[in-house]
Structure formats: structure tokens, C-alpha cells
Motif scaffolding. Structure first.
Motif, short mmCIF file in Angstrom:
data_model
loop_
_atom_site.label_atom_id
_atom_site.label_comp_id
_atom_site.label_asym_id
_atom_site.label_seq_id
_atom_site.Cartn_x
_atom_site.Cartn_y
_atom_site.Cartn_z
N ALA A 58 0.84 -1.21 0.00
CA ALA A 58 0.00 0.00 0.00
C ALA A 58 0.87 1.26 0.00
CB ALA A 58 -0.93 -0.02 1.21
N ASP A 59 1.92 1.27 0.83
CA ASP A 59 2.81 2.45 0.88
C ASP A 59 3.46 2.67 -0.48
OD1 ASP A 59 2.20 2.74 3.51
OD2 ASP A 59 4.09 1.92 4.29
N ALA A 60 3.90 1.56 -1.08
CA ALA A 60 4.57 1.66 -2.38
C ALA A 60 3.60 2.16 -3.44
CB ALA A 60 5.12 0.29 -2.78
N ALA A 100 1.68 6.14 -7.22
CA ALA A 100 0.50 6.83 -7.78
C ALA A 100 0.65 8.34 -7.63
CB ALA A 100 -0.78 6.33 -7.11
N ASP A 101 1.24 8.79 -6.51
CA ASP A 101 1.47 10.23 -6.31
C ASP A 101 2.46 10.76 -7.33
OD1 ASP A 101 -0.17 10.58 -4.26
OD2 ASP A 101 1.40 10.81 -2.70
N ALA A 102 3.55 10.00 -7.52
CA ALA A 102 4.59 10.45 -8.46
C ALA A 102 4.04 10.51 -9.88
CB ALA A 102 5.78 9.51 -8.39
N ARG A 120 17.03 -1.89 -14.99
CA ARG A 120 17.20 -3.13 -14.21
C ARG A 120 16.08 -3.34 -13.20
NH1 ARG A 120 23.51 -4.42 -13.52
NH2 ARG A 120 23.93 -4.50 -15.71
N ILE A 121 14.88 -3.03 -13.65
CA ILE A 121 13.71 -3.25 -12.79
C ILE A 121 12.86 -4.36 -13.42
CG2 ILE A 121 11.57 -2.24 -11.92
CD1 ILE A 121 12.99 0.49 -11.96
N GLU A 128 10.64 3.62 -5.32
CA GLU A 128 11.04 4.97 -5.75
C GLU A 128 11.78 4.86 -7.09
OE1 GLU A 128 11.45 6.80 -1.24
OE2 GLU A 128 13.26 6.13 -2.30
N ALA A 129 12.57 3.82 -7.22
CA ALA A 129 13.31 3.63 -8.48
C ALA A 129 12.33 3.43 -9.63
CB ALA A 129 14.25 2.43 -8.35
#
Ligand SMILES: Cc1ncc(COP(=O)(O)O)c(C=O)c1O
Length: 380
Positions: A290-292, A297-299, A342-343, A370-371
Motif C-alpha cells: 500500500a505504501d509503495a 501513484a502520487d509520483a 534493471r527493474i 522509488e526507483a
């Protein structure tokens, strides 16, 4: 936690959901089983395997809240579901319901049965995005009339949400009232949801399949098939082997020579999660997902597709790009994120656009998400 896994260090691994990833300690246990097997293959298969499988099953049965007699180990959820679907004495015109977002492999099994046995497949039209559990209930219940069987995804693969308990109970009630048989596809559920499968039978479920190689962290090739006592007669593995006709347990325990080490490691995987603390594991994954998802979604300035409270460990998020959904777009975006950043993260085409499905596992950090948030913005 990352050193407990052998994941490639440069890769930001955000896809535990597809195939799981096995902790080193469980990999080591698997190697020990293989060493025992190869030391004396005949003695192992004839004498050591039956009690070892029995012990693995006993441990799994307790974990998923069932009597030991009602559950068998299979290679994966697909094999378990195929056993159920291909054992039924279908008549031409029998109707089977599955959601439009049901898992593609099982939709293919139904398509095969439509071609070979003349069943009719009805899609329960789940909306996406979705906001309310009544939309799930309405989609299934609206498709049930005249059905012989419904396949219910407990956690939808592309959508990442679990059907809330009260919605599942309402669907099962409607099935029971209409005499519709129920197969629940819980491929992702073991370890994520506190399963009490014997209790679901009282609500109207007949069969349940699950994977131990996803969130339970067993090696790949460990799944299970649960069949309520009334639903075991006539149920056979898709591979008929030495013990045909000798009952549910005997037939599924041997489907021909295979490496049983993944199935035998289920108790080691359970011990690993118990070491972390199962309630803590579940709440950590849910909170981290949820935090991720909020961070991303904000970004990206996008809306999520389903309530976060329904998401035990994965969340599906629209990519911040103006590109129509296509198979080519799915492959290109996954490849670009992997090659350029690399994700590792899966892309799904849904409702006309492209979405990513993030997974949260104890080896992930918020910086991994974040990446991803940064990477997608630079790729636009
Ligand atoms: C809902 C669902 N069903 C079935 C499967 C198939 O799992 P397996 O390939 O392990 O049989 C998956 C895999 O992701 C899934 O998400």
C-alpha cells in the motif's frame, strides 16, 4: 532480508507474484532431498518418499486449515485445476462461469473443454477499475443462471486484489442456492490469506487449488489441490499412472517419475515463514504494498484500480504514459524497464491502457519502488 534470497543484486525485483522466489535456506533443504534421492533412487522412491510426502502434506494441511485426507500435493495450481475440470463428466451445453479477468491458463482449459466436450463458457464481467465489493458479487451472481460450475479467482493475477471475505461468502451462498459447483483458484493465496478451507466447504466450495511456490516461498513445482469429501469421487490427475482407481490420495501421490523435492520442502518453507512470524509477514507485505502504491501513484498522478485494503501483497497501477494497450506495448515496456533500469516488473493491458503490477516482499525496500516511480517518468 535480501541476503536470505539469491536474487541477482543489480536487479530491482518487483515481481515476486509471477513465480515466487525461494529463500536460500529452503533451496538448501531442496538440495538435501535431491542428494538423498540420488544416493539410492530406488530406495528413495519406494521407501523414503511415501512417508516424507505424508509429512509434507500433514504440515500443509494444518497450514491451510484442512483435514489431511482432503488435500493432495500437485506440481502447480494449473495441474490441480486441470485435474478437477477434466475429471467432470461434462454434457454438451453444460455452462461454466469464469471472470473476464480469470487466469488465462484456466480460461484455455475451459476453451479446450468447449472444443472437445461442448461446454459453454460464460464470462462474469468484472469492471476495472473497481471500487465496491458488490460489483464483484453482482458480476458472478449475474452469470450463474443455468451454470453447472463456477471458477472463482481468489486473488486475481492481473488485478492483484483478493475477493473480500464477505463478497466470497455471498457468491458461495448464491452458488449453493442454485446447486452450482465451485472451484476456487487460489494460486496466490497460501501464506497471504489465512485459509480455513474446510470452513469454506460449509459455505459451498467444492475444490480449491493453491501454489506453495509463490507467497509461501517453496521451490517451484509445489502446489496443492483440496477436494471436499463429497467431491473426491471420480477426481483423477490429468496424468493417469500406477495407482489409477486406488483413491484420491494414492493417485495424486504418484503421477509418474518426477523430482519430488519441491513438494517435500513445503514444511521448510512454512518453517521459514513461521520464523518471520506469519501475522507479521502478512501485515508487512500488505502495508508495504500500500505504501509503495501510494508513493508511485502520487509520483505518476494516477488513480489506482482497486481499494488498497483488498490487496494483500501486490497492487496494479496505471503507467503514466499515453499509449493504448497492446501485446507489443506490454513486452516493450517490460523490456525497457529491465534493460535501461534493471527493474523486473510485469505489465498488464487492462481497460485499454498499460498497467504495472508491483509485488511487495520482505526483501524489498521502499527505495525499490522509488526507483520504479522515477524510471517510468524518464522513459516517457
Ligand atoms: C490466479 C492464478 N491462477 C493460476 C495461476 C497459475 O499458477 P501455476 O503456473 O503455478 O500453475 C496463476 C499464476 O500466476 C494465477 O495467478
Amino acid at each position: 532480508m535480501r541476503p536470505h534470497w539469491s536474487l541477482d543484486p543489480p536487479i530491482t525485483f518487483l515481481n515476486h507474484g509471477s513465480y515466487g522466489a525461494t529463500p536460500r535456506v529452503v533451496q538448501a533443504a531442496q538440495q538435501r532431498w535431491r542428494d538423498r534421492l540420488e544416493a539410492e533412487p530406488v530406495r528413495f522412491m519406494s521407501d523414503e518418499l511415501p512417508p516424507a510426502l505424508d509429512a509434507a502434506l500433514a504440515s500443509l494441511a494444518t497450514f491451510v486449515g484442512v483435514s489431511r485426507d482432503n488435500i493432495v500435493l500437485v506440481e502447480n495450481a494449473t495441474a490441480g485445476a486441470n485435474a478437477v475440470l477434466r475429471s467432470i463428466d461434462w454434457q454438451r451445453g453444460d455452462r461454466v462461469v469464469i471472470a473476464n479477468h480469470g487466469y488465462p491458463a484456466l480460461k484455455n482449459t475451459l476453451r479446450y473443454l468447449a472444443q472437445t466436450r461442448g461446454i459453454e463458457v460464460i464470462e462474469a464481467p468484472l469492471p476495472w477499475p473497481i471500487t465496491d465489493a458488490t460489483q464483484i458479487v453482482d458480476a458472478y451472481v449475474g452469470a450463474l443462471d443455468g451454470a453447472r460450475l463456477v471458477v472463482i479467482d481468489h486473488i486475481f493475477s492481473p488485478l492483484a486484489f483478493a475477493i473480500p471475505d464477505d463478497a466470497l461468502a455471498a457468491i458461495l451462498d448464491a452458488c449453493r442456492a442454485r446447486g452450482v459447483k465451485v472451484l476456487v483458484d487460489g494460486a496466490h493465496a497460501p501464506a497471504l490469506l489465512p485459509l480455513q478451507l474446510d470452513a469454506l466447504v460449509a459455505q459451498g466450495m467444492d475444490w480449491y487449488v493453491g501454489n506453495c511456490h509463490k507467497w509461501l516461498c517453496a521451490p517451484k513445482g509445489a502446489g496443492f489441490l483440496y477436494a471436499a469429501p463429497h467431491a473426491q469421487a471420480g477426481l483423477h490427475p490429468t496424468v493417469i499412472s500406477n495407482y489409477f482407481g486406488e483413491g484420491f490420495q494414492r493417485e495424486f501421490a504418484w503421477c509418474g517419475t518426477a523430482d519430488p523435492s519441491a513438494r517435500l520442502c513445503v514444511p521448510d518453507a512454512i518453517a521459514f515463514l513461521n520464523g518471520l512470524g506469519l501475522p507479521r509477514y502478512r501485515s508487512h507485505l500488505k502495508t508495504q504494498a500500500a505504501d509503495a502504491a501510494r508513493l508511485i501513484a502520487d509520483a505518476w498522478q494516477v488513480q489506482l484500480g482497486a481499494p488498497l485494503d483488498w490487496c494483500p501483497s501486490m497492487v496494479t497501477i496505471p503507467l503514466p504514459i499515453d499509449e493504448a494497450a497492446s501485446a507489443e506495448g506490454v513486452a516493450r515496456w517490460r523490456n525497457r524497464l529491465l534493460a535501461e533500469h534493471r527493474i523486473e516488473v510485469p505489465i498488464h493491458p487492462l481497460a485499454g491502457r498499460l498497467w504495472v503490477r508491483i509485488s511487495a516482499q520482505v526483501y524489498n525496500e521502499l527505495s525499490d519502488y522509488e526507483a520504479l516511480a522515477r524510471a517510468a517518468l524518464t522513459l516517457r
